[in-house]
Motif scaffolding. Sequence first.
Motif, PDB file in Angstrom:
ATOM      1  N   SER A   1     -14.472   6.367   1.735  1.00  0.00           N
ATOM      2  CA  SER A   1     -13.240   5.606   1.499  1.00  0.00           C
ATOM      3  C   SER A   1     -12.859   4.816   2.742  1.00  0.00           C
ATOM      4  CB  SER A   1     -12.076   6.525   1.144  1.00  0.00           C
ATOM      5  OG  SER A   1     -12.396   7.297   0.044  1.00  0.00           O
TER       6      SER A   1
ATOM      7  N   HIS B   1     -14.098  11.139   1.950  1.00  0.00           N
ATOM      8  CA  HIS B   1     -13.111  10.427   2.770  1.00  0.00           C
ATOM      9  C   HIS B   1     -13.778   9.411   3.678  1.00  0.00           C
ATOM     10  CE1 HIS B   1      -9.296  12.189   1.673  1.00  0.00           C
ATOM     11  NE2 HIS B   1      -9.916  13.349   1.532  1.00  0.00           N
TER      12      HIS B   1
ATOM     13  N   ARG C   1       0.805  -1.229   0.000  1.00  0.00           N
ATOM     14  CA  ARG C   1       0.000   0.000   0.000  1.00  0.00           C
ATOM     15  C   ARG C   1       0.842   1.284   0.000  1.00  0.00           C
ATOM     16  NH1 ARG C   1      -4.938  -0.221   4.102  1.00  0.00           N
ATOM     17  NH2 ARG C   1      -6.074   0.794   2.440  1.00  0.00           N
TER      18      ARG C   1
ATOM     19  N   GLY D   1      -0.711  10.390   4.553  1.00  0.00           N
ATOM     20  CA  GLY D   1      -0.529   8.939   4.531  1.00  0.00           C
ATOM     21  C   GLY D   1      -0.930   8.311   5.847  1.00  0.00           C
ATOM     22  N   TYR D   2      -0.437   7.098   6.066  1.00  0.00           N
ATOM     23  CA  TYR D   2      -0.789   6.286   7.223  1.00  0.00           C
ATOM     24  C   TYR D   2      -0.761   7.052   8.550  1.00  0.00           C
ATOM     25  CZ  TYR D   2      -0.060   2.593  10.697  1.00  0.00           C
ATOM     26  OH  TYR D   2      -0.146   1.797  11.784  1.00  0.00           O
TER      27      TYR D   2
ATOM     28  N   THR E   1      -7.705   3.910   0.429  1.00  0.00           N
ATOM     29  CA  THR E   1      -7.219   5.287   0.456  1.00  0.00           C
ATOM     30  C   THR E   1      -7.792   5.977  -0.794  1.00  0.00           C
ATOM     31  OG1 THR E   1      -5.284   4.790  -0.876  1.00  0.00           O
ATOM     32  CG2 THR E   1      -5.027   4.570   1.499  1.00  0.00           C
ATOM     33  N   THR E   2      -7.634   7.316  -0.876  1.00  0.00           N
ATOM     34  CA  THR E   2      -8.178   8.038  -2.031  1.00  0.00           C
ATOM     35  C   THR E   2      -7.586   7.502  -3.330  1.00  0.00           C
ATOM     36  OG1 THR E   2      -8.364   9.977  -0.643  1.00  0.00           O
ATOM     37  CG2 THR E   2      -8.499  10.354  -3.001  1.00  0.00           C
TER      38      THR E   2
ATOM     39  N   TYR F   1      -3.190  10.666   8.379  1.00  0.00           N
ATOM     40  CA  TYR F   1      -4.505  10.670   7.735  1.00  0.00           C
ATOM     41  C   TYR F   1      -5.611  11.036   8.723  1.00  0.00           C
ATOM     42  CZ  TYR F   1      -8.399   9.152   4.820  1.00  0.00           C
ATOM     43  OH  TYR F   1      -9.547   9.126   4.091  1.00  0.00           O
TER      44      TYR F   1
ATOM     45  N   GLU G   1       0.728   3.827   3.030  1.00  0.00           N
ATOM     46  CA  GLU G   1      -0.712   4.061   2.841  1.00  0.00           C
ATOM     47  C   GLU G   1      -0.958   5.462   2.286  1.00  0.00           C
ATOM     48  OE1 GLU G   1      -3.811   3.169   5.909  1.00  0.00           O
ATOM     49  OE2 GLU G   1      -2.687   1.321   6.083  1.00  0.00           O
ATOM     50  N   TYR G   2      -0.239   5.769   1.202  1.00  0.00           N
ATOM     51  CA  TYR G   2      -0.312   7.090   0.562  1.00  0.00           C
ATOM     52  C   TYR G   2      -1.751   7.416   0.173  1.00  0.00           C
ATOM     53  CZ  TYR G   2       0.544  10.518  -3.196  1.00  0.00           C
ATOM     54  OH  TYR G   2       0.532  11.608  -4.014  1.00  0.00           O
ATOM     55  N   ASP G   3      -2.249   8.542   0.645  1.00  0.00           N
ATOM     56  CA  ASP G   3      -3.608   8.949   0.271  1.00  0.00           C
ATOM     57  C   ASP G   3      -3.551   9.930  -0.896  1.00  0.00           C
ATOM     58  OD1 ASP G   3      -6.525   8.738   1.477  1.00  0.00           O
ATOM     59  OD2 ASP G   3      -6.217  10.789   0.759  1.00  0.00           O
ATOM     60  N   HIS G   4      -2.907  11.074  -0.664  1.00  0.00           N
ATOM     61  CA  HIS G   4      -2.669  12.039  -1.745  1.00  0.00           C
ATOM     62  C   HIS G   4      -1.637  13.060  -1.283  1.00  0.00           C
ATOM     63  CE1 HIS G   4      -5.561  14.161   0.773  1.00  0.00           C
ATOM     64  NE2 HIS G   4      -5.239  15.285   0.183  1.00  0.00           N
TER      65      HIS G   4
END
Length: 394
Positions: free
Chosen positions: A342, A339, A214, A240-241, A348-349, A244, A227-230
């Motif tokens: 999600s 969000h 992830r 990220g993780y 994640t996004t 967030y 866990e990169y979101d944006h």
Amino acid sequence: MRLLTPGSKLQRTWSDFIDALYAPVGQDFNALYWLYRLSSALLDTILPCRDDLRRIRINGFACRLRPLIPCAGITLTLLCVISYFTTFRDTAVIKKGKSETLHTSIVVWLAFNVLSHYLYCIYKSPGIVISPKSEMTANINASVAKRNDAVIKIGGCCFIQSRVNINNEKKRCNFYEHYCTTNVKIDESTQNAVHHPMPNDTFCHKCEINRNARSHHCRVCKVCVLEYDHHCPWINGCIGYNNYRNFVLLIFYIMLGCWYGACLLALDFYAMMREYFQDNGFKIMGPQYGTGILDLPPPWTLLKDYRNTGKIDDDVILRAVFPFLLFVSICMFVFLLDHLLSIAKGFTTLEKKTRPDRNDVVNPFDLGIRKNFERVFGKSLINIIIPFPTHKKW
Ligand SMILES: [Zn+2]
Ligand SMILES: [Zn+2]
């Protein structure tokens, strides 16, 4: 200030400038050239820009502006709070006979939450997968720094960058690895389905490392994020993780604050606009300044009035603040909803955007709605109401 420390770029440019200025008569002195060199050295000193980004001209310009965007966000929040204390506490609370203690406490609590989560998002690491490359730059910095722990500097607001400790990041990645091996199992019944996101490690060709499941590479920060979101320009960093939770709470509190302010001012705004339209008739471009329906004065007129009278007209503040709060609250409501959806599905996004368009997609990280929410926000409600860093996870 350490602007003119010996050996700094600004100091070297300054001494070159002095040499050129007092050079013997007959040698060329180009004032425009020196203005350019001095101002660009000054910009480099107060708004540091990473060397690898500076090489690309447009990015070099953008990377100087980037640290200013979170600053603008914090300033807007502070302006809203200041407008409450200078204007709306009198006009919308005290004069209406409402409880001043109650409303002021709510405003302070909301502002405190927004600002703390904002700063957490900016200065807390999103969870970085450390590569030998980033470790090398960190070691170079550590030999210069007084404290001997290796730190990478990244993102940040204005000229204060956030410091990411390498050991903490490594501990977090190990914890995450352990979490994945113990909690994420692929069911035998879904073995043939498409799994998204994939539960195994991947290789990043840019960082040249094996990274946790992830994780994703951020092109702006130039690191891999867990866990990169944006990448958020308003934060000037990745979500990220590790940050967030703060990001979602930031959106939530901005939305709550804007709804609260909009509700407090709605009747006053309605009454003022009705009276205004009765006097002037409905015009798309207002009769006084011609800047649109709200007919707001341009900043220079505002500044001139402020210098002449020592204050800004209450009606002008109301006309500017109420539409702003309403607009932001609607935007934040849409973002928050997105969000929350999600989180409920355990994506994640980025993962939601890249989800394969098929019916048999299985998310091995989906623990069920309640546990997905608990995983992001923790179990305690008090940590959501008061922004203290008690909910710590590696
Ligand atoms: Zn990478
Ligand atoms: Zn980023």
